[in-house]
Design a protein around this motif. Structure first.
Motif, PDB file in Angstrom:
ATOM      1  N   GLY A 127       0.783  -1.226   0.000  1.00  0.00           N
ATOM      2  CA  GLY A 127       0.000   0.000   0.000  1.00  0.00           C
ATOM      3  C   GLY A 127       0.817   1.279   0.000  1.00  0.00           C
ATOM      4  O   GLY A 127       0.274   2.369  -0.177  1.00  0.00           O
ATOM      5  N   PHE A 173       5.589  -4.470   8.410  1.00  0.00           N
ATOM      6  CA  PHE A 173       5.686  -3.187   7.714  1.00  0.00           C
ATOM      7  C   PHE A 173       6.881  -3.148   6.761  1.00  0.00           C
ATOM      8  O   PHE A 173       7.882  -3.816   6.970  1.00  0.00           O
ATOM      9  N   PHE A 233       9.516   6.408   2.908  1.00  0.00           N
ATOM     10  CA  PHE A 233       8.105   6.090   2.750  1.00  0.00           C
ATOM     11  C   PHE A 233       7.842   4.791   3.502  1.00  0.00           C
ATOM     12  O   PHE A 233       8.537   3.802   3.279  1.00  0.00           O
ATOM     13  N   TYR A 234       6.841   4.819   4.355  1.00  0.00           N
ATOM     14  CA  TYR A 234       6.610   3.714   5.288  1.00  0.00           C
ATOM     15  C   TYR A 234       5.154   3.291   5.261  1.00  0.00           C
ATOM     16  O   TYR A 234       4.265   4.141   5.123  1.00  0.00           O
ATOM     17  N   GLY A 235       4.885   2.003   5.408  1.00  0.00           N
ATOM     18  CA  GLY A 235       3.501   1.571   5.499  1.00  0.00           C
ATOM     19  C   GLY A 235       3.350   0.075   5.414  1.00  0.00           C
ATOM     20  O   GLY A 235       4.316  -0.680   5.562  1.00  0.00           O
ATOM     21  N   SER A 236       2.108  -0.361   5.164  1.00  0.00           N
ATOM     22  CA  SER A 236       1.809  -1.780   5.069  1.00  0.00           C
ATOM     23  C   SER A 236       2.298  -2.296   3.731  1.00  0.00           C
ATOM     24  O   SER A 236       1.777  -1.917   2.684  1.00  0.00           O
ATOM     25  N   ASN A 271      13.597   1.305  12.874  1.00  0.00           N
ATOM     26  CA  ASN A 271      12.349   1.120  13.621  1.00  0.00           C
ATOM     27  C   ASN A 271      11.215   0.504  12.808  1.00  0.00           C
ATOM     28  O   ASN A 271      10.072   0.528  13.223  1.00  0.00           O
ATOM     29  N   PRO A 323      -4.442  -3.037   2.038  1.00  0.00           N
ATOM     30  CA  PRO A 323      -3.410  -2.060   1.658  1.00  0.00           C
ATOM     31  C   PRO A 323      -2.963  -2.228   0.208  1.00  0.00           C
ATOM     32  O   PRO A 323      -2.843  -1.239  -0.535  1.00  0.00           O
TER      33      PRO A 323
END
Lengths: 401, 401
Positions: free
Chosen positions: A130, A276, A291-294, A271, A300
């Protein structure tokens, strides 16, 4: 009304149908028109499912229906996805896919075909689930020369590394747990050997350099050799171990690699835990961004596919420029890349120092009969020679910034 | 050749000229045409500067030159930027701006004017410096209902909070340091009182809800009351204090707030330090995502402005749809918002528990004559009443997830 077809009604394909229903109104507003699923292509039937009456088994039904302007490919694998997608583009239909195997292998060709047909071939969901990363690279970071992309691109292995780190477990135990939770497949090799991450960094590198990167050229190491003892040393160093997929623009060209790295708390990816994903980007004027996310999961990933559909709806008569030619990019031989290495060995300090010179020793309370050390920065090939000379090497993990 | 004008040759304006020169070839390739700076508007002259011959002092020179199709506004402040930008749009020129004060105040009007003139008004650099966030919200996260945006949107205050946390310093000392380093202005109130972050979250909220959010309606608290003692309590709790700008979609509508929050290590924004910014987004199908990078600075911000120029070059005859109408959004009264509160007080435990019920006490070795406690989740107005009843309150900081 924009009529679409979904090819492959598995996790992501059914997620696409669900997202289109859940956010129907806002999606229609942004797309400028309503989106309607006309066909679902699958080998199976789905009695009782709301799309029951839309199921077709022959992709030619879709090819031959001029009402269908957008096709979603969520089958996975190169074939028959490639044959189907090619036929759709040749019939003048837009395509969006979540299929990294297809994009890594046939991206340049399908992008060129879409351009020739004045339609679009989009693939936001093929990397990072996502997380918006393909569109940002293609249409946001356009003022920059991207000098580095480093990502945690595989949720399964990141889940496993996080669990090993938090609970001190061995690789086999967390793999079993990941399989039980459905994060890892019965045959987990695509994830744990790094092949999945490799295809994804090949896609990102192709986008950044504008040429075709052959994923077979990318040196790829998985996480299968990481042990609970390695984790103890990592903790002693205040670091975590992450499977990174990285490509860098160097003086001699682009170099790319997939391998586990020891990261310090200052690293933006330190982290990023559990399933993730995150992608770190360094641009020559932007500096650092992330850029971070599922990185996976039904909704997602479907969110990214549907965002492609909306983008297509806004560009029904215009090809969105994607710089990715079929010209092959020759990667710099990874043996020439510079890295810092952490080594565990049963050799003694004197021998280590006589071969590696100035190193930083790491000792963990309760672990005897071996020692860890961190080298200075050196070429991969130099390290390999020195490590062979040292002998008695128990494990080697590269050290990130 | 696309000819542009830059209005305001300060830090960002000169950065735009520099980025256009540094990455000239790749920018031309992506824009589909070369970009040339024809004019630089400024009150000053710049003898010896490469743009010396391009300096003009009257914005009408730009308005009246049909060769100029794109105008960059990097002057800051609402006036005269508003007058100039409006004139440029009315003359059929595209505009990109880095000016959050202008966008927060006049965004809806200028977006509507650009649409009416079939040109574009873009403002990627107005929030988050170099971090792509406006374009991702507008063209990437289009499949989602955005339910929360929470950002560290001000680099100056984040630098200060990081330094207070790392070095145990008092507010006044880090402010002085930030001023010496050029991170904080002589009059630092826009940063430290939260006004800057407030305008930025107003812009993001307007984009998410598609209506005009008046930044005056957003409850805003700065960091001026944060002390070295507060930081000691935060450390005791394993948390850090960050100035967050947040907006959430609730059952009753959107609520927004700017205030310091105590964050735990699990929070995606916990590790965002120094002058970096980051924006956390929660979408109803995407789940959690985060965008991280340089939130200010000459080149990162210029990178975002130039990305707007490239986007404009690809849409010279087409208005990019931005949903942000002039219809005012009524925010939910912040007093009705639910929060968890950390309180320092000289009151005793019995009195605290009699008023707040079940709380979690926090005590720090070496700090006497006071005690800290964390409340359960409650409405802002309920807390205010209880805190007044308690009396002897030394400080109050909200607790994030």
């Amino acid at each position: 009304m924009i009529k679409i077809a979904v090819m492959g009604y598995g996790t992501i394909g059914s997620g696409v149908v669900e997202v289109l229903a859940t956010n129907k109104d806002s999606i229609a507003k942004r797309a400028g028109d309503e989106i309607e699923v006309k066909y679902v292509l699958d080998l199976r039937d789905f009695p009782g499912d709301p799309i029951e009456d839309k199921v077709v088994h022959d992709y030619q039904t879709i090819v031959n229906d001029p009402e269908v302007s957008v096709v979603v490919e969520t089958m996975g694998g190169v074939e028959p996805a490639y044959t189907f997608v090619k036929a759709m583009l040749e019939a003048g239909k837009h395509v969006t896919t979540s299929n990294k195997a297809l994009v890594a292998d046939k991206g340049a060709e399908l992008i060129a075909l879409a351009k020739a047909k004045n339609v679009n071939f989009l693939f936001e969901a093929s990397v990072g689930g996502g997380i918006p990363i393909i569109r940002p690279l293609n249409s946001c970071l356009t003022a920059d020369e991207i000098e580095e992309i480093t990502g945690i691109l595989n949720g399964t292995t990141n889940y496993m590394m996080t669990k090993m780190s938090n609970e001190g477990l061995e690789f086999e135990d967390v793999l079993k747990d990941a399989q039980e939770k459905g994060y890892a497949e019965k045959d987990p090799s695509a994830d744990i050997e790094g092949y999945d991450a490799c295809r994804k960094i090949a896609i990102l590198t192709s986008l950044v350099c504008g040429q075709q990167v052959d994923f077979n050229d990318i040196h790829t190491e998985g996480i299968t050799k990481i042990s609970a003892t390695d984790i103890k040393y990592a903790k002693q160093m205040g670091r975590v171990i992450k499977l990174l997929a990285s490509s860098k623009k160097t003086e001699n060209g682009y170099s790319a690699m997939v391998a586990p790295f020891l990261l310090s708390p200052e690293h933006p990816l330190y982290n990023v835990n559990d399933v993730f994903n995150a992608i770190f980007v360094h641009g020559n004027v932007l500096g650092d961004a992330m850029f971070y996310g599922s990185g996976a999961g039904k909704l997602p990933t479907a969110s990214a596919v549907v965002a492609d559909i909306v983008d297509i709806a806004k560009h029904l008569n215009r090809n969105i420029l994607i710089e990715w030619s079929s010209k092959k990019l020759e990667l710099v031989d990874y043996k020439k890349a510079e890295n810092v290495f952490f080594v565990r060995t049963t050799a003694d300090k004197a021998k280590i120092e006589s071969i590696f010179g100035n190193v930083e020793f790491v000792e963990v309370e309760g672990i005897t009969g071996e020692i860890g050390f961190v080298t200075t920065s050196m070429k991969e090939e130099t390290f390999a020679t020195k490590a062979a000379e040292l002998g008695n090497v128990l494990s080697v993990i590269r050290v990130g910034k």
